[in-house]
Structures are given as C-alpha cells and as structure tokens.
Motif scaffolding. Structure first.
Motif, PDB file in Angstrom:
ATOM      1  N   ILE A  27       3.183  83.746  73.611  1.00 46.65           N
ATOM      2  CA  ILE A  27       1.907  83.084  73.356  1.00 46.65           C
ATOM      3  C   ILE A  27       1.436  83.489  71.967  1.00 46.65           C
ATOM      4  O   ILE A  27       1.461  84.669  71.615  1.00 46.65           O
ATOM      5  N   GLU A  28       1.002  82.491  71.194  1.00 48.61           N
ATOM      6  CA  GLU A  28       0.535  82.764  69.839  1.00 48.61           C
ATOM      7  C   GLU A  28      -0.914  82.321  69.700  1.00 48.61           C
ATOM      8  O   GLU A  28      -1.229  81.150  69.903  1.00 48.61           O
ATOM      9  N   GLN A  29      -1.749  83.278  69.374  1.00 47.38           N
ATOM     10  CA  GLN A  29      -3.136  82.978  69.060  1.00 47.38           C
ATOM     11  C   GLN A  29      -3.422  83.530  67.672  1.00 47.38           C
ATOM     12  O   GLN A  29      -2.873  84.564  67.291  1.00 47.38           O
ATOM     13  N   THR A  59      -7.028  78.107  68.926  1.00 50.27           N
ATOM     14  CA  THR A  59      -5.714  77.545  69.235  1.00 50.27           C
ATOM     15  C   THR A  59      -4.867  78.521  70.021  1.00 50.27           C
ATOM     16  O   THR A  59      -4.893  79.730  69.762  1.00 50.27           O
ATOM     17  N   CYS A  60      -4.135  77.990  70.974  1.00 53.73           N
ATOM     18  CA  CYS A  60      -3.165  78.763  71.739  1.00 53.73           C
ATOM     19  C   CYS A  60      -1.854  77.978  71.732  1.00 53.73           C
ATOM     20  O   CYS A  60      -1.812  76.848  72.234  1.00 53.73           O
ATOM     21  N   ASN A  61      -0.816  78.557  71.169  1.00 53.80           N
ATOM     22  CA  ASN A  61       0.507  77.938  71.156  1.00 53.80           C
ATOM     23  C   ASN A  61       1.461  78.756  72.011  1.00 53.80           C
ATOM     24  O   ASN A  61       1.382  79.989  72.035  1.00 53.80           O
ATOM     25  N   TYR A  62       2.349  78.095  72.711  1.00 50.74           N
ATOM     26  CA  TYR A  62       3.363  78.797  73.479  1.00 50.74           C
ATOM     27  C   TYR A  62       4.730  78.280  73.057  1.00 50.74           C
ATOM     28  O   TYR A  62       4.841  77.190  72.497  1.00 50.74           O
ATOM     29  N   THR A  63       5.753  79.080  73.316  1.00 48.36           N
ATOM     30  CA  THR A  63       7.016  78.809  72.639  1.00 48.36           C
ATOM     31  C   THR A  63       8.076  78.127  73.492  1.00 48.36           C
ATOM     32  O   THR A  63       8.900  77.385  72.970  1.00 48.36           O
ATOM     33  N   LEU A 113      -2.823  76.653  82.459  1.00 48.16           N
ATOM     34  CA  LEU A 113      -3.157  77.576  81.383  1.00 48.16           C
ATOM     35  C   LEU A 113      -4.616  77.965  81.598  1.00 48.16           C
ATOM     36  O   LEU A 113      -5.419  77.153  82.067  1.00 48.16           O
ATOM     37  N   GLN A 114      -4.941  79.206  81.279  1.00 48.61           N
ATOM     38  CA  GLN A 114      -6.306  79.682  81.471  1.00 48.61           C
ATOM     39  C   GLN A 114      -6.866  80.256  80.165  1.00 48.61           C
ATOM     40  O   GLN A 114      -6.122  80.729  79.313  1.00 48.61           O
ATOM     41  N   LEU A 163       3.064  69.172  72.205  1.00 47.26           N
ATOM     42  CA  LEU A 163       2.877  70.118  71.107  1.00 47.26           C
ATOM     43  C   LEU A 163       2.994  71.565  71.563  1.00 47.26           C
ATOM     44  O   LEU A 163       3.033  72.469  70.732  1.00 47.26           O
ATOM     45  N   LYS A 164       3.012  71.800  72.874  1.00 52.29           N
ATOM     46  CA  LYS A 164       3.011  73.160  73.444  1.00 52.29           C
ATOM     47  C   LYS A 164       1.797  73.914  72.929  1.00 52.29           C
ATOM     48  O   LYS A 164       1.895  75.033  72.389  1.00 52.29           O
ATOM     49  N   GLN A 165       0.636  73.274  73.138  1.00 51.71           N
ATOM     50  CA  GLN A 165      -0.566  73.831  72.558  1.00 51.71           C
ATOM     51  C   GLN A 165      -1.780  73.539  73.433  1.00 51.71           C
ATOM     52  O   GLN A 165      -1.890  72.484  74.062  1.00 51.71           O
TER      53      GLN A 165
END
Lengths: 113, 113
Positions: free
Chosen positions: A4-6, A22-26, A33-34, A70-72
């Motif tokens: 998870i990328e914030q 923004t929250c991106n996951y790979t 998602l929470q 977008l996985k976002q």
C-alpha cells in the motif's frame, strides 16, 4: 505481496478547501478497502469501508472512491476544518479470502485556519 | 458502550526485562487483533484471534513474543526479553464481523532503554 502506498508528505491546506488523499495498491484488487483516522497518541478510528463493486461512498463531508483499474482509492474531505487535521490511514486485506487488514503508513493532513 | 480498553498506556523498561500488555475488547466482539505501530508507520498485525483460537500469528516473533486469549475475551501480549527495537506502540483492536471495521484501543506505548 500486496503493498500500500500513501503519500508520506503532509498535505497542508486552507480551511474550507477540499482535501484529497491517495491510496495506491500494487497487486490484486481487494474485495474492499477501509479508511481510518488517527490522532497523535490515539488509536485509529474507522471512517469508511468501500467495496469493489462500489465506485463511491459518502458520509457527511467525507467521500471515498475506489478505482480497481487504477488500483487506487481517493479520500476526500470537503469544506475542511482545522479539526480534520490528523493522519489518515488506508487499509485493505492482503488476500481475496483474508479477513485481516494491512495498513498504509498514512498521510498527515494539516488544515490551516 | 465501552470501547477497547488497554493497559498500561505507557511502559518504560530496560532491555532484557519482561513486559506484558492487557486488552479488553468490546463486549460481543469475537475477533481480537494485536498490532504494532512504529513512529510514522501504519499498524502491522502481530496476531489475530477468533474467540480463543489464534488463527493468524505468522507475524508474531515467537522467540520472544507470546500472546493468549483465555476464555475468548481478554488478551495479554508478552515480550520476554525485551530488546531496544521493541520500542513502539502496541495496539489492540476488536471486530464483530468480517469484513468489518476494527475498533482500536488507545494503545500501549513501550520504551525500552
């Protein structure tokens, strides 16, 4: 494994503006998602859960979107107030059949009066 | 309704000493979690209980960490012996459904000198 990328940089905005985090996951897209809020020295507090078949979820001044292409996920606070200043954490399950949550490192929001 | 209760809130010990943290989840919540949170990071799962059974302890460093949840209610997390790198906040959370929101306690802040 799922990551998870914030944004680690703090978001600094003026009161009354809309904050967007923004929250991106790979890897794979999770079933849900929470988002949580955490104040200094306190435990995280649940805000919203959004499922993969929901594009958008709202709660008062909060809005969350979930884009599996977008996985976002985007987290919006409209008409922000100084009291909204906190760290916001994104969390999701690491596997399709997993019931546990992994958390991002969070983004700190500062709302200037 | 009372929230998740943790104690102690703060603990300072010297390295190689033992330490224990206690958690009382929300009544009726069958699932209990212990998370570790380092400064500037999101919570990391240590162990998850369903009633009294530890269903996920893959992240628990079993050489020095142990946990128990007797009678499926309160839980204790123990570290013996503590190391400098164990300094962190230990968070307990509970939930009543999967997937669902986690209810966190205020955390126990450990400082190992």
């Amino acid at each position: 494994s799922q990551k998870i990328e914030q944004n680690s940089e703090a978001l600094n905005i003026q009161e009354g503006k809309t904050a967007t985090l923004t929250c991106n996951y790979t890897n794979y897209s999770p079933a849900y998602l929470q988002w949580y809020r955490q104040d200094p020295g306190r435990g995280p507090v649940f805000l919203l859960l959004i499922r993969e078949n929901e594009k958008e979820k709202r709660k008062e001044r909060l809005k969350v979107t979930f884009d599996t292409t977008l996985k976002q996920s985007l987290f919006h606070i409209t008409a922000s107030q100084p009291a909204d200043s906190a760290t916001y954490l994104c969390a999701l399950p690491p596997g399709r059949s997993s019931y546990k949550l992994i958390f991002g490192s969070g983004t700190r929001l500062l709302v200037r009066p | 309704e009372a929230g998740v209760v943790q104690s102690p809130r703060y603990k300072i010990i010297e390295k190689k000493q033992p330490v224990a943290f206690w958690c009382n989840p929300i009544s009726g919540h069958n699932t209990l979690y212990w998370y570790l949170q380092n400064l500037g990071q999101g919570p990391e799962l240590l162990i998850r209980y369903e009633n009294e059974e530890a269903v996920d302890d893959s992240q628990l460093p079993k050489d020095r960490f142990s946990a128990e949840r007797l009678k499926g209610v309160d839980s204790t997390l123990k570290i013996q012996p503590a190391e400098l790198g164990d300094s962190a906040v230990y968070l307990c959370a509970s939930s009543y459904r999967d997937p669902g929101e986690l209810f966190f306690g205020e955390g126990s802040r450990l400082t190992v000198l």
